[in-house]
Scaffold this motif. Structure first.
Motif, PDB file in Angstrom:
ATOM      1  N   TYR A 269       7.649  -4.526  -9.394  1.00 38.62           N
ATOM      2  CA  TYR A 269       7.286  -4.597  -7.984  1.00 38.62           C
ATOM      3  C   TYR A 269       5.978  -5.395  -7.918  1.00 38.62           C
TER       4      TYR A 269
ATOM      5  N   HIS B 236       3.579   0.151   0.928  1.00 36.44           N
ATOM      6  CA  HIS B 236       3.801  -0.138  -0.500  1.00 36.44           C
ATOM      7  C   HIS B 236       4.218   1.148  -1.224  1.00 36.44           C
TER       8      HIS B 236
ATOM      9  N   LEU C  22      -3.566  -1.410  -1.389  1.00 37.04           N
ATOM     10  CA  LEU C  22      -2.302  -0.655  -1.362  1.00 37.04           C
ATOM     11  C   LEU C  22      -2.189   0.052  -0.008  1.00 37.04           C
ATOM     12  N   THR C  23      -0.999  -0.007   0.591  1.00 35.92           N
ATOM     13  CA  THR C  23      -0.777   0.690   1.874  1.00 35.92           C
ATOM     14  C   THR C  23       0.285   1.775   1.678  1.00 35.92           C
TER      15      THR C  23
ATOM     16  N   GLY D 234       2.940  -7.977  -6.344  1.00 40.93           N
ATOM     17  CA  GLY D 234       2.259  -8.194  -5.071  1.00 40.93           C
ATOM     18  C   GLY D 234       0.774  -8.377  -5.251  1.00 40.93           C
TER      19      GLY D 234
ATOM     20  N   ARG E  78      11.315  -6.064  -3.897  1.00 40.97           N
ATOM     21  CA  ARG E  78      10.475  -6.539  -2.789  1.00 40.97           C
ATOM     22  C   ARG E  78      10.847  -5.774  -1.527  1.00 40.97           C
TER      23      ARG E  78
ATOM     24  N   VAL F  45       4.617  -1.777 -11.378  1.00 38.26           N
ATOM     25  CA  VAL F  45       3.886  -2.373 -10.254  1.00 38.26           C
ATOM     26  C   VAL F  45       2.953  -3.419 -10.859  1.00 38.26           C
TER      27      VAL F  45
ATOM     28  N   PHE G 126      -1.446  -6.481  -3.116  1.00 36.52           N
ATOM     29  CA  PHE G 126      -1.907  -5.092  -2.927  1.00 36.52           C
ATOM     30  C   PHE G 126      -3.408  -5.014  -2.613  1.00 36.52           C
TER      31      PHE G 126
ATOM     32  N   SER H  82       0.566  -3.966   7.206  1.00 35.69           N
ATOM     33  CA  SER H  82       0.317  -4.969   6.153  1.00 35.69           C
ATOM     34  C   SER H  82      -1.124  -4.799   5.681  1.00 35.69           C
ATOM     35  N   SER H  83      -1.396  -5.229   4.461  1.00 35.87           N
ATOM     36  CA  SER H  83      -2.761  -5.145   3.916  1.00 35.87           C
ATOM     37  C   SER H  83      -3.725  -5.939   4.799  1.00 35.87           C
TER      38      SER H  83
END
Ligand code: PNS
Length: 161
Positions: free
Chosen positions: A8, A19, A15-16, A10, A90, A35, A12, A130-131
């Motif tokens: 996974y 996620h 991190l949310t 990204g 994703r 991750v 990040f 979203s971040s």
């Protein structure tokens, strides 16, 4: 035994809960989920350093025995080969994510036809998270405590001083 390892990937930053929701879903269908935080992101100057993000994600996913966290540089397909992953996980939140995700998935398939991309949708309540929005809203004093793990809130507050 035929086990499935997925990555996974990204940024990040940070991190949310979206996620985390995807990590929980992914971990429930693959044997091992890695991750992977991209080190050489083209997204500009991040708020959190890579070691900070690594630490936060490690703490947040400690409850999942089949989830590990690491970092990577360069092409995702090369990293996938290196760790023996068969799939990339994703998240798709809305139709607007689709074009970017489709292009990435097709490019990755071109680079490595054996690597599959798995798309999952996060819980509806996180579809707008979203971040980038988290950082923007927090900076302006908005309450994002329902949208990121408490440990991220603590780190955001510490950054704000
Ligand atoms: O969280 P993000 O920014 O949406 O994640 C993007 C990520 C890290 C998945 C993507 O930028 C990536 O895989 N970068 C590594 C470089 C690469 O392999 N590029 C070719 C695929 S298009």
């Amino acid at each position: 035994m035929n086990t499935v390892k997925a990555i996974y990937p990204g940024t990040f930053d940070p991190l949310t809960n979206g996620h985390l929701d995807l990590i929980a879903r992914g971990a429930s269908i693959v044997d091992q989920l890695v991750v992977a935080i991209l080190r050489n992101s083209e997204k500009g100057i991040p708020l959190f350093s890579v070691p900070e993000r690594l630490e936060m994600i490690q703490e947040a996913v400690a409850i999942y025995p089949n989830v590990t966290v690491t970092t990577f540089d360069g092409l995702l397909v090369d990293f996938a080969r290196q760790v023996g992953a068969k799939a990339v996980l994703r998240g798709i939140r809305a139709i607007s994510d689709y074009e970017y995700e489709f292009q990435m998935a097709m490019m990755n398939r071109k680079l490595d036809p054996d690597l599959e991309t798995l798309f999952m949708m996060p819980a509806e309540k996180y579809t707008y998270v979203s971040s980038r929005l988290i950082k923007g809203v927090f900076r302006l004093g908005g309450d994002v405590s329902a949208l990121v793990p408490p440990l991220v809130i603590e780190r955001l507050k510490a950054k704000a001083g």
